[in-house]
Design a protein around this motif. Structure first.
Motif, mmCIF file in Angstrom:
data_model
loop_
_atom_site.group_PDB
_atom_site.id
_atom_site.type_symbol
_atom_site.label_atom_id
_atom_site.label_comp_id
_atom_site.label_asym_id
_atom_site.label_seq_id
_atom_site.Cartn_x
_atom_site.Cartn_y
_atom_site.Cartn_z
ATOM 1 N N VAL A 71 1.191 -1.291 0.321
ATOM 2 C CA VAL A 71 -0.038 -0.021 -0.312
ATOM 3 C C VAL A 71 1.215 1.190 -0.062
ATOM 4 O O VAL A 71 2.171 1.602 0.372
ATOM 5 N N ARG A 72 0.095 2.672 -0.451
ATOM 6 C CA ARG A 72 0.920 3.307 -0.529
ATOM 7 C C ARG A 72 -0.277 4.151 0.699
ATOM 8 O O ARG A 72 -1.402 4.376 0.552
ATOM 9 N N LEU A 73 0.913 5.671 1.674
ATOM 10 C CA LEU A 73 -0.076 5.586 2.395
ATOM 11 C C LEU A 73 0.376 7.601 2.904
ATOM 12 O O LEU A 73 1.874 7.738 2.321
ATOM 13 N N ASP A 83 10.045 3.192 -3.419
ATOM 14 C CA ASP A 83 9.696 3.906 -3.922
ATOM 15 C C ASP A 83 8.223 4.808 -3.240
ATOM 16 O O ASP A 83 7.279 4.562 -4.424
ATOM 17 N N GLY A 84 8.139 4.766 -1.873
ATOM 18 C CA GLY A 84 7.316 4.820 -0.954
ATOM 19 C C GLY A 84 5.674 3.590 -0.573
ATOM 20 O O GLY A 84 5.269 4.366 -0.240
ATOM 21 N N TRP A 85 6.328 2.041 -0.728
ATOM 22 C CA TRP A 85 5.305 1.283 -0.554
ATOM 23 C C TRP A 85 6.146 1.251 0.643
ATOM 24 O O TRP A 85 6.406 1.117 1.116
ATOM 25 N N PHE A 86 4.518 0.249 1.276
ATOM 26 C CA PHE A 86 3.879 -0.073 2.968
ATOM 27 C C PHE A 86 3.909 -2.374 2.546
ATOM 28 O O PHE A 86 2.876 -1.705 1.814
ATOM 29 N N GLN A 87 4.237 -2.882 3.653
ATOM 30 C CA GLN A 87 4.381 -3.721 3.498
ATOM 31 C C GLN A 87 3.239 -3.828 4.855
ATOM 32 O O GLN A 87 3.436 -3.582 5.400
ATOM 33 N N VAL A 113 -3.385 0.820 -3.852
ATOM 34 C CA VAL A 113 -3.021 -0.786 -3.006
ATOM 35 C C VAL A 113 -2.576 -1.484 -4.423
ATOM 36 O O VAL A 113 -3.194 -1.257 -5.230
ATOM 37 N N GLY A 114 -2.055 -2.529 -4.003
ATOM 38 C CA GLY A 114 -0.853 -2.777 -5.008
ATOM 39 C C GLY A 114 -1.195 -4.530 -4.872
ATOM 40 O O GLY A 114 -2.626 -4.830 -5.266
ATOM 41 N N TRP A 115 -0.558 -5.171 -4.812
ATOM 42 C CA TRP A 115 -0.933 -6.437 -4.810
ATOM 43 C C TRP A 115 -1.202 -7.381 -3.579
ATOM 44 O O TRP A 115 -0.861 -6.195 -2.270
#
Length: 459
Positions: free
Chosen positions: A187-189, A217-221, A247-249
């Protein structure tokens, strides 16, 4: 027509298959690598590279690119249910030493690991394997495109549901805990710092939510117990000031701990998740798969079926031990143990994994030192460079410690490295033959042992 070492089909283009492709390429072994998925994997999944894996990447000439793309594991910040916070590390940072240049785990999302490993590798995406038929000296492989290909070796690196393993009739022993699941999302947030791995415990010892910043590049798991809530709703439920913007994968992990009954069946070999699946606890699975490939590649290149038998001999016990470690850590999580998040067991770094006692570990010294046949070859400072610089590459290397006598002409490079004697713990004139995967193959005081070992390998 097979080459001396044998044309190889690799099924699966994850980190394991890609590492094997790189190994085969630099040994000059022809191969094709096919991947059933139409495009590269795009999720974070396995995000930790252990110190031993970093040494493998150094040997492959990739370490600088990985270090530039990855980052250190951040301090954990627990947001406590009653208010307040608690800060802690999974493992305290370790300082580099002359023997261990990369002592800490590197965080890097799995998609990026695969991307770096895939650079220059001709992966055939959207191509699956549907059949294996024995032929003289190998296998006839049927692809889902309708094409058939004759290969000497087929390597299943195609994950826990491996088609290759099933076609070869190899059992997959273990257990699945259906009730123990974990939701994972990229997710990005906004509204949350990226300096910490944020964790929200639930009531008692339960786990509610985790948000780990990923390098790049700014993603969180995001990790959380399964829930009907969306990622945005899960985050808002713990802190309404945090907003999920993308929301990605996403995936739902089931506690699945299994291992293949064999790693080789004739001309079929298994590696990575096709051979063993682990709990993500402890960051062992992806790393073990990369090291499977690192072990397997040079053995395929020898063209010797007897040498290939040592792949299972060496890697199956290692996988079983690693599976035990990750399962133990998983149980600590499931039971809500106070130290469930700690990762300070040195075994997790995989530097101490060894092949002592296996048939390719020949220890001839009456009084072996701390580094023995079957052990990882540690680094050491040398005049003008490092020992790892001299070991890098797809070949055996002979290290001579305090050796003043003559040496016959040998089909391997010889390096006199007496300044490394303290790290290796050698006593008197000593010869250590280092394998292409940088484990000690033969340790002796007699050059005849080296000649005999090289002859067995076919050199």
């Amino acid at each position: 027509m097979f080459t001396e070492s044998g044309f190889t089909i690799i099924a699966g283009a994850g980190p394991t298959g890609l590492t094997l492709a790189r190994q085969l390429s630099r040994h000059g072994v022809p191969y094709r690598i096919v991947e059933k998925s139409p495009r590269p994997f795009d999720g974070s999944r396995g995000k930790g590279l252990q110190p031993r894996t970093l040494e493998v990447l150094d040997d492959l000439g990739l370490i600088e690119r990985f270090l530039a793309a990855g980052g250190d594991y951040p301090e954990l910040l627990a947001h406590l249910p009653g208010g307040g916070t608690h800060r802690f590390h999974l493992d305290e940072p370790h300082e580099p030493t002359p023997a261990v240049p990369w002592p800490n785990m590197l965080m890097l999302p799995q998609w990026r690991t695969s991307e770096l490993l895939a650079d220059g590798v001709p992966v055939e995406f959207g191509t699956g394997l549907t059949g294996l038929t024995p032929i003289d000296g190998g296998l006839r492989v049927t692809l889902d495109t309708g094409e058939t290909v004759d290969a000497r070796w087929v390597v299943g690196a195609d994950g826990g549901r491996s088609t290759v393993r099933k076609l070869a009739g190899i059992g997959f022993e273990g257990e699945t805990h259906e009730q123990e699941r974990l939701f994972i999302a990229d997710v990005r947030l906004t509204g949350l710092d990226r300096d910490h791995w944020h964790v929200w415990p639930g009531e008692g010892r339960s786990f509610r939510l985790g948000l780990c910043p990923l390098p790049g590049d700014g993603w969180f798991q995001l990790t959380a117990p399964p829930s009907p809530l969306s990622p945005a709703e899960l985050v808002a439920a713990v802190d309404s000031s945090i907003t999920v913007t993308e929301v990605g994968w996403t995936s739902e992990y089931r506690a699945n701990m299994r291992m293949a009954s064999r790693f080789r069946a004739g001309h079929v070999l298994l590696a990575g998740d096709a051979a063993h699946v682990h709990s993500p606890a402890g960051g062992q699975g992806l790393n073990t798969g990369i090291q499977d490939a690192y072990n397997l590649g040079w053995k395929i290149a020898t063209g010797s079926s007897a040498i290939l038998d040592t792949y299972e001999e060496e890697r199956l016990p290692v996988a079983a031990a690693v599976l035990g470690i990750s399962t133990r850590l998983h149980r600590l999580h499931a039971e809500g143990a106070d130290d469930a998040m700690r990762r300070d067991d040195p075994v997790l770094r995989q530097l101490s994994l060894n092949y002592r006692g296996a048939s390719l570990a020949v220890e001839r010294r009456p009084q072996p030192g701390p580094v023995r046949a079957g052990d990882r070859a540690p680094d050491a400072p040398l005049a003008g460079d490092r020992l790892f610089d001299r070991l890098r590459g797809p070949r055996f290397t002979l290290l001579a410690f305090d050796w003043t006598g003559p040496l016959p002409t040998l089909p391997v490079p010889v390096h006199h490295v007496s300044e490394a004697a303290e790290i290796y713990g050698t006593a008197g004139p000593t010869l250590l033959l280092i394998r292409p995967d940088n484990y000690v193959g033969c340790a002796t005081h007699d050059v005849a042992d080296i000649v005999a070992y090289l002859g067995r390998i076919g050199l």
